[in-house]
Design an enzyme around this catalytic site. Structure first.
Site, PDB file in Angstrom:
ATOM      1  N   THR A   1      45.153-108.482   5.945  1.00  0.00           N
ATOM      2  CA  THR A   1      43.915-109.240   5.718  1.00  0.00           C
ATOM      3  C   THR A   1      43.220-108.851   4.427  1.00  0.00           C
ATOM      4  O   THR A   1      42.620-109.700   3.759  1.00  0.00           O
ATOM      5  CB  THR A   1      42.941-108.994   6.900  1.00  0.00           C
ATOM      6  OG1 THR A   1      43.583-109.452   8.084  1.00  0.00           O
ATOM      7  CG2 THR A   1      41.645-109.743   6.728  1.00  0.00           C
TER       8      THR A   1
ATOM      9  N   ASP B   1      51.800-110.617   6.464  1.00  0.00           N
ATOM     10  CA  ASP B   1      50.933-110.282   7.584  1.00  0.00           C
ATOM     11  C   ASP B   1      51.715-109.210   8.348  1.00  0.00           C
ATOM     12  O   ASP B   1      52.926-109.362   8.556  1.00  0.00           O
ATOM     13  CB  ASP B   1      50.733-111.524   8.457  1.00  0.00           C
ATOM     14  CG  ASP B   1      49.767-111.275   9.601  1.00  0.00           C
ATOM     15  OD1 ASP B   1      48.744-111.991   9.659  1.00  0.00           O
ATOM     16  OD2 ASP B   1      50.032-110.395  10.445  1.00  0.00           O
ATOM     17  N   SER B   2      51.059-108.158   8.770  1.00  0.00           N
ATOM     18  CA  SER B   2      51.808-107.015   9.318  1.00  0.00           C
ATOM     19  C   SER B   2      52.505-107.329  10.644  1.00  0.00           C
ATOM     20  O   SER B   2      53.292-106.523  11.128  1.00  0.00           O
ATOM     21  CB  SER B   2      50.917-105.788   9.457  1.00  0.00           C
ATOM     22  OG  SER B   2      50.052-105.913  10.555  1.00  0.00           O
ATOM     23  N   SER B   3      52.245-108.483  11.228  1.00  0.00           N
ATOM     24  CA  SER B   3      53.009-108.860  12.425  1.00  0.00           C
ATOM     25  C   SER B   3      54.472-109.077  12.074  1.00  0.00           C
ATOM     26  O   SER B   3      55.338-109.085  12.944  1.00  0.00           O
ATOM     27  CB  SER B   3      52.423-110.128  13.053  1.00  0.00           C
ATOM     28  OG  SER B   3      51.091-109.873  13.425  1.00  0.00           O
TER      29      SER B   3
ATOM     30  N   ASP C   1      47.202-104.941  12.236  1.00  0.00           N
ATOM     31  CA  ASP C   1      47.848-105.247  13.518  1.00  0.00           C
ATOM     32  C   ASP C   1      48.960-104.262  13.889  1.00  0.00           C
ATOM     33  O   ASP C   1      49.058-103.831  15.030  1.00  0.00           O
ATOM     34  CB  ASP C   1      48.431-106.671  13.506  1.00  0.00           C
ATOM     35  CG  ASP C   1      47.339-107.741  13.554  1.00  0.00           C
ATOM     36  OD1 ASP C   1      46.159-107.381  13.743  1.00  0.00           O
ATOM     37  OD2 ASP C   1      47.669-108.930  13.388  1.00  0.00           O
TER      38      ASP C   1
ATOM     39  N   CYS D   1      47.425 -95.532  30.500  1.00  0.00           N
ATOM     40  CA  CYS D   1      46.075 -95.090  30.118  1.00  0.00           C
ATOM     41  C   CYS D   1      46.088 -94.697  28.647  1.00  0.00           C
ATOM     42  O   CYS D   1      47.046 -94.113  28.166  1.00  0.00           O
ATOM     43  CB  CYS D   1      45.631 -93.876  30.932  1.00  0.00           C
ATOM     44  SG  CYS D   1      45.436 -94.233  32.665  1.00  0.00           S
TER      45      CYS D   1
HETATM   46  N1  ASP Z   1      46.961-110.078  10.913  1.00  0.00           N
HETATM   47  C1  ASP Z   1      46.525-109.093   9.947  1.00  0.00           C
HETATM   48  C2  ASP Z   1      47.683-108.154   9.656  1.00  0.00           C
HETATM   49  O1  ASP Z   1      47.943-107.281  10.429  1.00  0.00           O
HETATM   50  C3  ASP Z   1      45.347-108.353  10.434  1.00  0.00           C
HETATM   51  C4  ASP Z   1      44.808-107.307   9.486  1.00  0.00           C
HETATM   52  O2  ASP Z   1      45.243-107.141   8.386  1.00  0.00           O
HETATM   53  O3  ASP Z   1      43.846-106.627   9.870  1.00  0.00           O
HETATM   54  O4  ASP Z   1      48.365-108.317   8.672  1.00  0.00           O
END
Ligand code: ASP
Length: 340
Positions: free
Chosen positions: A12, A56-58, A89, A275
């Protein structure tokens, strides 16, 4: 003048809104520089390596982890510290695996990013990046104060392999409840000296092997035999089993028999708790005593992110399942605390 190496992977922090769809999409590092003109006025010599494409880190994956590790290895002696800009993420996974791949670090590797893009008025990006740079360059008597892989977010510095993303809404995106915060930034940056890694005298070694044959079995009341079987019979070397409370499971004999068969067939089953705070204590309750007897491994207080990436790292390094089983239960980079 401090020499800092910035690795920009995306996230982001450097995103812009697509005018047509309104969704956030990654943009190049120039956007960060444009929104942070102060960068050039600082006492840092910054070198930036941007990944291509930035993501995007996903979409993070082992090949990118290995590339990050190699970049740090190749530049290790030339820089005072490293800052990795990364989406929040999956940041905790990347920080965890890098902590294993980079053994004997004596320089800081600081992951950071932001919850709002750097171009937005209320962004948290500027503060995060500036604080990450300051920590990446901090030294005492010529020695780096931070000698490990960390996450810096919202003025707090966490051990990377102890943290997880806990909030997708607030600037305070990360927590590490099983390990104290390493430093806090206010008017001054205050380091919690007693809990920092000290790798003086260790050799820096970069590891390059990852074996991702890891499965996950998250238990819930009512989980079916078929569901459990499908995970246990999948083509993996190890399974992270997320259990209840202090590592407890149902005691049905069909369930314990399935686990026992999988273990006998050579699979490792690692018990970590659902947990977020506390530790597995095998044998504390009757509902975990049987697990110990059949050879389920103790994940203690490891995060899920660390359990998964530590197994990938160990499997990459070790072909023998028993060696993986032994080392996953030891603290390699301060990622777990034993309680037995
Ligand atoms: N979707 C974004 C990512 O992980 C969220 C972030 O950067 O905070 O790339």
């Amino acid at each position: 003048m401090y020499n800092i190496f910035i690795i920009y992977t995306g996230g982001t922090i450097g995103m812009v809104k697509d005018p047509e769809t309104g969704t956030f999409i990654p943009f190049d590092f120039k956007l960060i520089e444009k929104n942070l003109p102060d960068l050039s006025r600082l006492n840092y010599k910054l070198t930036v390596h941007s990944f291509e494409p930035i993501i995007d880190s996903s979409n993070m994956r082992p090949s990118i982890w290995l590339e990050m590790a190699k970049i740090i290895r190749d530049n290790y002696s030339l820089y005072d510290g490293f800052v990795i800009l990364h989406g929040s993420d999956t940041m905790a996974y990347s920080a965890s695996i890098l902590s294993f791949l980079l053994e004997g670090l004596q320089k800081p590797v600081i992951f950071s990013g932001s919850q709002l893009p750097i171009g937005e008025i209320r962004t948290d990006a500027r503060e995060n990046l500036m604080t990450a740079l300051e920590i990446a360059s901090a030294k005492r008597d010529g020695v780096s104060i931070i000698q490990e892989v960390c996450i810096l977010f919202d003025n707090k510095l966490f051990r990377g392999n102890r943290s997880f993303k806990y909030n997708s809404d607030k600037f305070e995106a990360f927590r590490s409840p099983n390990y104290p915060v390493l430093a806090e930034a206010g008017i001054h940056i205050r380091y919690n000296e007693e809990v920092l890694a000290n790798n003086a005298g260790l050799e820096f070694i970069c590891h390059y092997h990852i074996d991702n044959r890891v499965g996950v079995l998250k238990l819930f009341p009512g989980i079916s035999e078929e569901t459990i079987q499908s995970v246990l019979n999948s083509n993996v070397r190890s399974i992270v089993m997320e259990t209840f409370g202090s590592g407890n499971t149902m005691t049905d004999s069909w369930f314990l028999d399935l686990l026992s068969e999988a273990i006998k067939s050579g699979k490792n089953i690692l018990d970590i708790s659902q947990c977020k705070v506390g530790s597995v204590e095998l044998g504390r309750y009757e509902t975990s005593q049987g697990l110990k007897a059949i050879g389920v491994l103790n994940g203690y207080d490891m995060t899920f992110e660390t359990a998964v990436t530590k197994l990938m790292y160990l499997q990459g390094e070790l072909s023998n399942q028993e060696d993986v089983a032994h080392w996953v239960q030891q603290s390699l980079r301060g990622e777990l605390t034993k309680n037995d």
